[in-house]
Design a protein around this motif. Structure first.
Motif, PDB file in Angstrom:
ATOM      1  N   ALA A   1       8.084  -4.761  -8.020  1.00 43.00           N
ATOM      2  CA  ALA A   1       7.930  -3.513  -7.253  1.00 43.00           C
ATOM      3  C   ALA A   1       7.073  -2.520  -8.037  1.00 43.00           C
ATOM      4  O   ALA A   1       7.076  -2.516  -9.266  1.00 43.00           O
ATOM      5  N   VAL A   2       6.349  -1.678  -7.312  1.00 42.89           N
ATOM      6  CA  VAL A   2       5.542  -0.630  -7.929  1.00 42.89           C
ATOM      7  C   VAL A   2       6.389   0.636  -8.011  1.00 42.89           C
ATOM      8  O   VAL A   2       6.953   1.086  -7.020  1.00 42.89           O
ATOM      9  N   PHE A   3       6.503   1.216  -9.216  1.00 47.35           N
ATOM     10  CA  PHE A   3       7.319   2.406  -9.456  1.00 47.35           C
ATOM     11  C   PHE A   3       6.538   3.654  -9.047  1.00 47.35           C
ATOM     12  O   PHE A   3       5.413   3.873  -9.498  1.00 47.35           O
ATOM     13  N   VAL A   4       7.118   4.467  -8.161  1.00 52.62           N
ATOM     14  CA  VAL A   4       6.468   5.706  -7.721  1.00 52.62           C
ATOM     15  C   VAL A   4       7.441   6.869  -7.901  1.00 52.62           C
ATOM     16  O   VAL A   4       8.479   6.927  -7.246  1.00 52.62           O
ATOM     17  N   ASP A   5       7.114   7.803  -8.814  1.00 51.61           N
ATOM     18  CA  ASP A   5       7.918   9.006  -8.998  1.00 51.61           C
ATOM     19  C   ASP A   5       7.267  10.117  -8.175  1.00 51.61           C
ATOM     20  O   ASP A   5       6.153  10.545  -8.467  1.00 51.61           O
ATOM     21  N   CYS A   6       7.971  10.568  -7.141  1.00 47.25           N
ATOM     22  CA  CYS A   6       7.372  11.528  -6.212  1.00 47.25           C
ATOM     23  C   CYS A   6       7.843  12.960  -6.440  1.00 47.25           C
ATOM     24  O   CYS A   6       7.701  13.814  -5.559  1.00 47.25           O
ATOM     25  N   SER A   7       8.403  13.240  -7.630  1.00 47.50           N
ATOM     26  CA  SER A   7       8.939  14.581  -7.923  1.00 47.50           C
ATOM     27  C   SER A   7       7.931  15.691  -7.653  1.00 47.50           C
ATOM     28  O   SER A   7       8.278  16.753  -7.149  1.00 47.50           O
ATOM     29  N   SER A   8       6.666  15.457  -8.023  1.00 50.54           N
ATOM     30  CA  SER A   8       5.656  16.512  -7.869  1.00 50.54           C
ATOM     31  C   SER A   8       4.591  16.159  -6.832  1.00 50.54           C
ATOM     32  O   SER A   8       3.488  16.695  -6.855  1.00 50.54           O
ATOM     33  N   MET A   9       4.937  15.255  -5.912  1.00 54.21           N
ATOM     34  CA  MET A   9       3.985  14.847  -4.875  1.00 54.21           C
ATOM     35  C   MET A   9       4.412  15.379  -3.509  1.00 54.21           C
ATOM     36  O   MET A   9       5.595  15.540  -3.255  1.00 54.21           O
ATOM     37  N   THR A  10       3.441  15.628  -2.644  1.00 54.12           N
ATOM     38  CA  THR A  10       3.773  16.015  -1.266  1.00 54.12           C
ATOM     39  C   THR A  10       4.111  14.748  -0.476  1.00 54.12           C
ATOM     40  O   THR A  10       3.781  13.634  -0.912  1.00 54.12           O
ATOM     41  N   ILE A  11       4.733  14.936   0.677  1.00 53.86           N
ATOM     42  CA  ILE A  11       5.080  13.796   1.535  1.00 53.86           C
ATOM     43  C   ILE A  11       3.821  13.004   1.885  1.00 53.86           C
ATOM     44  O   ILE A  11       3.817  11.768   1.831  1.00 53.86           O
ATOM     45  N   GLU A  12       2.753  13.726   2.230  1.00 57.75           N
ATOM     46  CA  GLU A  12       1.492  13.067   2.617  1.00 57.75           C
ATOM     47  C   GLU A  12       0.921  12.241   1.463  1.00 57.75           C
ATOM     48  O   GLU A  12       0.447  11.120   1.660  1.00 57.75           O
ATOM     49  N   GLU A  13       0.996  12.792   0.249  1.00 55.26           N
ATOM     50  CA  GLU A  13       0.476  12.088  -0.933  1.00 55.26           C
ATOM     51  C   GLU A  13       1.253  10.798  -1.192  1.00 55.26           C
ATOM     52  O   GLU A  13       0.675   9.758  -1.518  1.00 55.26           O
ATOM     53  N   VAL A  14       2.589  10.870  -1.026  1.00 50.16           N
ATOM     54  CA  VAL A  14       3.417   9.681  -1.257  1.00 50.16           C
ATOM     55  C   VAL A  14       3.106   8.613  -0.209  1.00 50.16           C
ATOM     56  O   VAL A  14       2.936   7.431  -0.543  1.00 50.16           O
ATOM     57  N   ALA A  15       2.994   9.026   1.047  1.00 52.86           N
ATOM     58  CA  ALA A  15       2.696   8.071   2.143  1.00 52.86           C
ATOM     59  C   ALA A  15       1.356   7.388   1.899  1.00 52.86           C
ATOM     60  O   ALA A  15       1.242   6.160   2.043  1.00 52.86           O
ATOM     61  N   GLU A  16       0.348   8.161   1.508  1.00 53.78           N
ATOM     62  CA  GLU A  16      -0.984   7.586   1.235  1.00 53.78           C
ATOM     63  C   GLU A  16      -0.932   6.614   0.074  1.00 53.78           C
ATOM     64  O   GLU A  16      -1.587   5.571   0.094  1.00 53.78           O
ATOM     65  N   LYS A  17      -0.136   6.964  -0.946  1.00 53.00           N
ATOM     66  CA  LYS A  17       0.020   6.093  -2.116  1.00 53.00           C
ATOM     67  C   LYS A  17       0.625   4.742  -1.714  1.00 53.00           C
ATOM     68  O   LYS A  17       0.156   3.686  -2.139  1.00 53.00           O
ATOM     69  N   VAL A  18       1.661   4.782  -0.889  1.00 52.52           N
ATOM     70  CA  VAL A  18       2.325   3.548  -0.436  1.00 52.52           C
ATOM     71  C   VAL A  18       1.353   2.699   0.399  1.00 52.52           C
ATOM     72  O   VAL A  18       1.269   1.477   0.215  1.00 52.52           O
ATOM     73  N   ILE A  19       0.605   3.337   1.288  1.00 53.39           N
ATOM     74  CA  ILE A  19      -0.361   2.618   2.127  1.00 53.39           C
ATOM     75  C   ILE A  19      -1.447   1.976   1.255  1.00 53.39           C
ATOM     76  O   ILE A  19      -1.852   0.838   1.485  1.00 53.39           O
ATOM     77  N   GLU A  20      -1.846   2.712   0.225  1.00 53.29           N
ATOM     78  CA  GLU A  20      -2.867   2.204  -0.715  1.00 53.29           C
ATOM     79  C   GLU A  20      -2.332   0.963  -1.450  1.00 53.29           C
ATOM     80  O   GLU A  20      -3.017  -0.046  -1.600  1.00 53.29           O
ATOM     81  N   ILE A  21      -1.074   1.036  -1.883  1.00 55.17           N
ATOM     82  CA  ILE A  21      -0.445  -0.086  -2.593  1.00 55.17           C
ATOM     83  C   ILE A  21      -0.303  -1.296  -1.649  1.00 55.17           C
ATOM     84  O   ILE A  21      -0.533  -2.438  -2.040  1.00 55.17           O
ATOM     85  N   ALA A  22       0.091  -1.003  -0.393  1.00 56.41           N
ATOM     86  CA  ALA A  22       0.288  -2.092   0.581  1.00 56.41           C
ATOM     87  C   ALA A  22      -1.028  -2.778   0.928  1.00 56.41           C
ATOM     88  O   ALA A  22      -1.065  -3.969   1.253  1.00 56.41           O
ATOM     89  N   GLY A  23      -2.108  -2.017   0.871  1.00 52.48           N
ATOM     90  CA  GLY A  23      -3.435  -2.593   1.133  1.00 52.48           C
ATOM     91  C   GLY A  23      -3.708  -2.848   2.603  1.00 52.48           C
ATOM     92  O   GLY A  23      -2.883  -2.691   3.459  1.00 52.48           O
TER      93      GLY A  23
END
Length: 217
Positions: free
Chosen positions: A195-217
């Motif tokens: 699994a890819v570790f993502v700490d979203c403490s200082s991220m916006t909801i949109e930033e986290v969603a984009e990060k996950v989509i980027e990881i999913a490819g």
């Protein structure tokens, strides 16, 4: 199937992110936590306490829980009744944490979750999706945030609904729930090896969603 598994502790924003990602990718969002909450509601209605594991095991056979979509909204049903508006209380949250450690309950709900994932592309979030429910998912995320951030999010969520609450009590509850989830015998909360570790403490909801989509490819 291009399934996406999102795991992490309570209050990390898993459900919010999973819903956004599912919508953007055209996948089905499966709220596993809601299924456990529906089971918890069933136990509360049956007058069963969290400590009565024998009664929980026997009663879970009588709970028919399913997820369907109506007008683009996920509907959780308990024995045919829409329980969406009844499963987000603190009483249900605490009962769900106790119910979810029961092996028979987990086996029943995991089988249903795996069936859904075989039939279509899904985004699923919970505590053991990448490790137990969908171990073969091509994309696994472990989403977390600090205790303080998670407590503040929960506090804001409850306050917005007009619920009076104490942020320190919420933080204490989150820490206790983390401990229960991480130390339980059956399917404890832990990061899957791949699994890819993502700490979203200082991220916006949109930033986290984009990060996950980027990881999913």
């Amino acid at each position: 199937m291009g399934n996406i598994a999102i795991d992490g502790p309570a209050g990390a924003g898993k459900s919010t992110i999973a819903k956004i990602v599912a919508k953007k990718k055209g996948y089905i969002y499966v709220d596993t936590g809601a299924m456990y909450r529906a089971m918890a509601l069933f136990m509360i209605r049956e007058g069963i306490s969290p400590e009565e594991s024998d009664k929980i095991e026997a009663a879970c056979e009588n709970a028919d829980i399913s997820i369907k979509y109506e007008n683009d909204e996920q509907v959780v049903t308990l024995n045919g009744e829409n329980v969406n508006g009844l499963i987000r209380t603190e009483e249900v949250s605490k009962m769900a944490s106790s119910v979810s450690v029961n092996g028979k309950v987990r086996a029943k709900l995991v089988a249903l979750q795996q069936k859904l994932a075989k039939e279509t592309d899904v985004v699923m979030d919970g505590r053991d999706i990448g490790t137990v429910v969908l171990p073969d998912a091509p994309c696994k995320i472990y989403l977390t945030a600090s205790d303080d951030v998670r407590a503040k999010r929960r506090f804001d969520e409850l306050t917005a609904k007009g619920v009076e609450c104490d942020i320190n009590a919420i933080k204490k509850d989150i820490i206790e729930r983390d401990h229960r989830d991480m130390t339980r015998e059956i399917s404890p909360l832990k990061k899957a090896d791949d699994a890819v570790f993502v700490d979203c403490s200082s991220m916006t909801i949109e930033e986290v969603a984009e990060k996950v989509i980027e990881i999913a490819g």
